[in-house]
Design a protein around this motif. Sequence first.
Motif, PDB file in Angstrom:
ATOM      1  N   ILE A 200       0.844  -1.293  -0.178  1.00  0.00           N
ATOM      2  CA  ILE A 200       0.046  -0.031   0.009  1.00  0.00           C
ATOM      3  C   ILE A 200       0.908   1.167  -0.092  1.00  0.00           C
ATOM      4  CG2 ILE A 200      -1.793   1.283   1.143  1.00  0.00           C
ATOM      5  CD1 ILE A 200      -2.439  -1.453   2.767  1.00  0.00           C
ATOM      6  N   HIS A 201       0.659   2.134  -1.028  1.00  0.00           N
ATOM      7  CA  HIS A 201       1.524   3.218  -1.119  1.00  0.00           C
ATOM      8  C   HIS A 201       0.687   4.620  -0.750  1.00  0.00           C
ATOM      9  CE1 HIS A 201       5.119   1.165  -3.445  1.00  0.00           C
ATOM     10  NE2 HIS A 201       4.242   0.406  -3.335  1.00  0.00           N
ATOM     11  N   LEU A 202       1.036   5.278   0.255  1.00  0.00           N
ATOM     12  CA  LEU A 202       0.301   6.655   0.372  1.00  0.00           C
ATOM     13  C   LEU A 202       1.235   7.692   0.242  1.00  0.00           C
ATOM     14  CD1 LEU A 202      -0.338   4.542   2.985  1.00  0.00           C
ATOM     15  CD2 LEU A 202      -2.148   6.177   3.192  1.00  0.00           C
ATOM     16  N   GLU A 203       1.065   8.429  -0.751  1.00  0.00           N
ATOM     17  CA  GLU A 203       1.771   9.318  -1.464  1.00  0.00           C
ATOM     18  C   GLU A 203       1.764  10.717  -1.429  1.00  0.00           C
ATOM     19  OE1 GLU A 203       4.115   6.219  -4.651  1.00  0.00           O
ATOM     20  OE2 GLU A 203       1.969   7.039  -4.875  1.00  0.00           O
ATOM     21  N   PRO A 204       2.262  11.874  -0.706  1.00  0.00           N
ATOM     22  CA  PRO A 204       1.598  13.069  -0.713  1.00  0.00           C
ATOM     23  C   PRO A 204       2.426  14.029  -1.672  1.00  0.00           C
ATOM     24  CG  PRO A 204       3.312  12.785   1.233  1.00  0.00           C
ATOM     25  CD  PRO A 204       3.242  11.531   0.294  1.00  0.00           C
ATOM     26  N   PHE A 205       1.551  14.731  -2.582  1.00  0.00           N
ATOM     27  CA  PHE A 205       2.009  15.693  -3.477  1.00  0.00           C
ATOM     28  C   PHE A 205       1.206  17.000  -3.010  1.00  0.00           C
ATOM     29  CE2 PHE A 205       2.209  11.521  -5.390  1.00  0.00           C
ATOM     30  CZ  PHE A 205       3.419  11.695  -6.108  1.00  0.00           C
ATOM     31  N   SER A 274       9.576  13.343   1.989  1.00  0.00           N
ATOM     32  CA  SER A 274       9.430  13.932   0.592  1.00  0.00           C
ATOM     33  C   SER A 274       8.985  15.357   0.637  1.00  0.00           C
ATOM     34  CB  SER A 274       8.325  13.231  -0.170  1.00  0.00           C
ATOM     35  OG  SER A 274       6.985  13.295   0.193  1.00  0.00           O
ATOM     36  N   LEU A 275       9.107  16.175  -0.318  1.00  0.00           N
ATOM     37  CA  LEU A 275       8.773  17.526  -0.560  1.00  0.00           C
ATOM     38  C   LEU A 275       7.655  18.027   0.237  1.00  0.00           C
ATOM     39  CD1 LEU A 275      10.488  19.828  -1.592  1.00  0.00           C
ATOM     40  CD2 LEU A 275       9.278  19.765  -3.578  1.00  0.00           C
ATOM     41  N   PHE A 276       6.439  17.073  -0.006  1.00  0.00           N
ATOM     42  CA  PHE A 276       4.849  17.577   0.395  1.00  0.00           C
ATOM     43  C   PHE A 276       4.648  16.767   1.314  1.00  0.00           C
ATOM     44  CE2 PHE A 276       5.334  18.929  -3.902  1.00  0.00           C
ATOM     45  CZ  PHE A 276       5.291  20.309  -3.959  1.00  0.00           C
ATOM     46  N   GLY A 277       5.593  16.342   2.481  1.00  0.00           N
ATOM     47  CA  GLY A 277       5.148  15.354   3.478  1.00  0.00           C
ATOM     48  C   GLY A 277       5.749  13.875   3.620  1.00  0.00           C
ATOM     49  N   GLU A 278       5.329  13.132   4.322  1.00  0.00           N
ATOM     50  CA  GLU A 278       6.132  11.718   4.444  1.00  0.00           C
ATOM     51  C   GLU A 278       5.439  10.776   3.564  1.00  0.00           C
ATOM     52  OE1 GLU A 278       7.856  10.528   8.432  1.00  0.00           O
ATOM     53  OE2 GLU A 278       6.017  11.643   8.813  1.00  0.00           O
ATOM     54  N   SER A 279       6.058  10.117   2.684  1.00  0.00           N
ATOM     55  CA  SER A 279       5.442   8.919   2.023  1.00  0.00           C
ATOM     56  C   SER A 279       5.714   7.596   2.556  1.00  0.00           C
ATOM     57  CB  SER A 279       6.601   8.896   0.601  1.00  0.00           C
ATOM     58  OG  SER A 279       6.057   7.665  -0.051  1.00  0.00           O
ATOM     59  N   ILE A 280       4.702   7.111   2.621  1.00  0.00           N
ATOM     60  CA  ILE A 280       4.351   5.707   3.753  1.00  0.00           C
ATOM     61  C   ILE A 280       4.099   4.551   2.814  1.00  0.00           C
ATOM     62  CG2 ILE A 280       3.215   4.522   5.494  1.00  0.00           C
ATOM     63  CD1 ILE A 280       3.496   6.837   7.167  1.00  0.00           C
ATOM     64  N   VAL A 281       4.910   3.364   2.639  1.00  0.00           N
ATOM     65  CA  VAL A 281       4.669   2.277   2.141  1.00  0.00           C
ATOM     66  C   VAL A 281       4.654   1.156   3.242  1.00  0.00           C
ATOM     67  CG1 VAL A 281       5.479   0.533   0.363  1.00  0.00           C
ATOM     68  CG2 VAL A 281       5.952   2.716   0.085  1.00  0.00           C
TER      69      VAL A 281
END
Length: 566
Positions: A200-205, A274-281
């Motif tokens: 599960i990838h949660l990715e902030p942009f 990451s640039l716009f918050g933490e990416s969680i996998v």
Amino acid sequence: MVEARQRTLERILTSSRLLTQDQLNTALEEQRKEKGRLEKVIVRLKLATMDQILDLIAAQMGMKRVKLEDYKFTEEALKAISARTAHLYRVLPLKKTKKTLTVAMANPFDIRSLDDLSLLLDCKVKGMVASEDEVMKAIERNYGLVEESVEEMVAGMEELEVIHEEEGAEELEEIADEAPIIKLVSLIILQALKERASDIHLEPFEKTFKIRYRIDGVLHEKTPPPKRFQAPMLSRIKIMAGMNIAERRLPQDGRIMLKMLGRDIDLRVSSFPSLFGESIVMRILDKSSVMLGLREVGFLSDYEELFDSLIRRPNGIILVTGPTGSGKTTTLYAALNKINTADVKLITVEDPVEYHVSGINQTQVRPKIGLTFARCLRSILRQAPNIIMIGEIRDVETAEIAIRASLTGHLVFSTLHTNDAPSAVTRLVDMGVKPFLVASSVAGVMAQRLVRTICPECREAYEPSTKDLLLLNKKKEDLKEGKLYRGKGCMACARTGYRGRNGIFEVMPITDRIRDLILEKAPSTVVKARAREEGMRTMREDGFLKVAMGQTTIDEVLRVTQADIE
């Protein structure tokens, strides 16, 4: 869960005498060839009708049977369950009273789902037996596709106060512990399990908060929750994983253990700034895969015999190579399970220990306290093991200790990140290991990839083109029934045409001629050419054999393999 379902069905069929044991064996043999649902194979072989099977299941499970073809659904009943819940649990609401909801079940053996629904809906839920095809068609007809109702996940959450990431940790922890956020995170994990996702990838942009599931090795984007829920959702996951929610500048690792859908779920969690918050996998570990045998992971009979002969050697190094996510760990555990007997001492050093296996001594490296692969290996030899498994050879020190262990009578398994089997021996030399040590210690190398297999529910035959036959290096009569196969796309496979994955392999034993090339520091292309002369089948060739057998497609094999060098 699939295996438990089938075992229950087999027991019901034979105990009721609807099928004889010989008839069941015939159906099981046919099922192994085409990998479909057992009841559908039985109906196709005309051993019984679907109505007979479903009536029998209903009687055995103490449920009523319902036919949905002409069923009149009421709006009140349909509103009792959201579209997302109907799709996730594969149930259709039929009747709603003040205290009880009656649902038609695509899988009546999944009794635990009724408990989950009771908890979720705060009422008693009763199940009825219906045809799986009828249930899924009725869900699609009455609710549409699951993605259309994502808004239901955040329904009733509009009034929820949202704290942004720049706010303090205490405020974030407080909002992350609120019921709506807990429910939202649980639904995301639940949907991933239902869709057989491995990650599960949660990715902030900048303006969006993406959620993607990796299913059968391919990422699929899901309709995301609003951007304003990003901070509390990520904080909720970090709390569950035992991570520091105040630390957002450095990567962190954690682990979530929970029980869902009647299964013990193990999630490995990784956060990365990451640039716009933490990416969680979140990686979902499926403990059932570790108990597979060599044939189940995808070995054809000749390669199974060859690999089996390598893993039964008294000493030497066996290397399994491939990129991250290519199934190396599953293959290694399949090999270890086969040779894990009472008269053998087996020790593993892993980072991390992903699966706990009875009868194997497992150790997890802890670099922060100096417990590295190399340090573990130096101490392991004093434990007098017969077989050692090293999670990965990452440096020359680990490689040299592994070689020393193999030369003093131990069988050593490990992994390397290389594109193919011949590149593994040159990689060790490039790492700084002396060629004569590589030549004298490495017994065999196997490279692998995972290809998606054709969905058994929507599998269809088609006439191969001249180009297809040339690519496969086959004549039409060499193919299964003179046809090639593909998936049309259906509800069961999320319209991809694929469901599940299997391995494709190349196995390279280190023969005397290849040993000479290693001593000469020959490039991997020369080693590969020699190995092919001696009968090695490349991963692409192994994949094309599985295309001819009707297991996967040409496009899928081409997607995961590189062109073979002649």
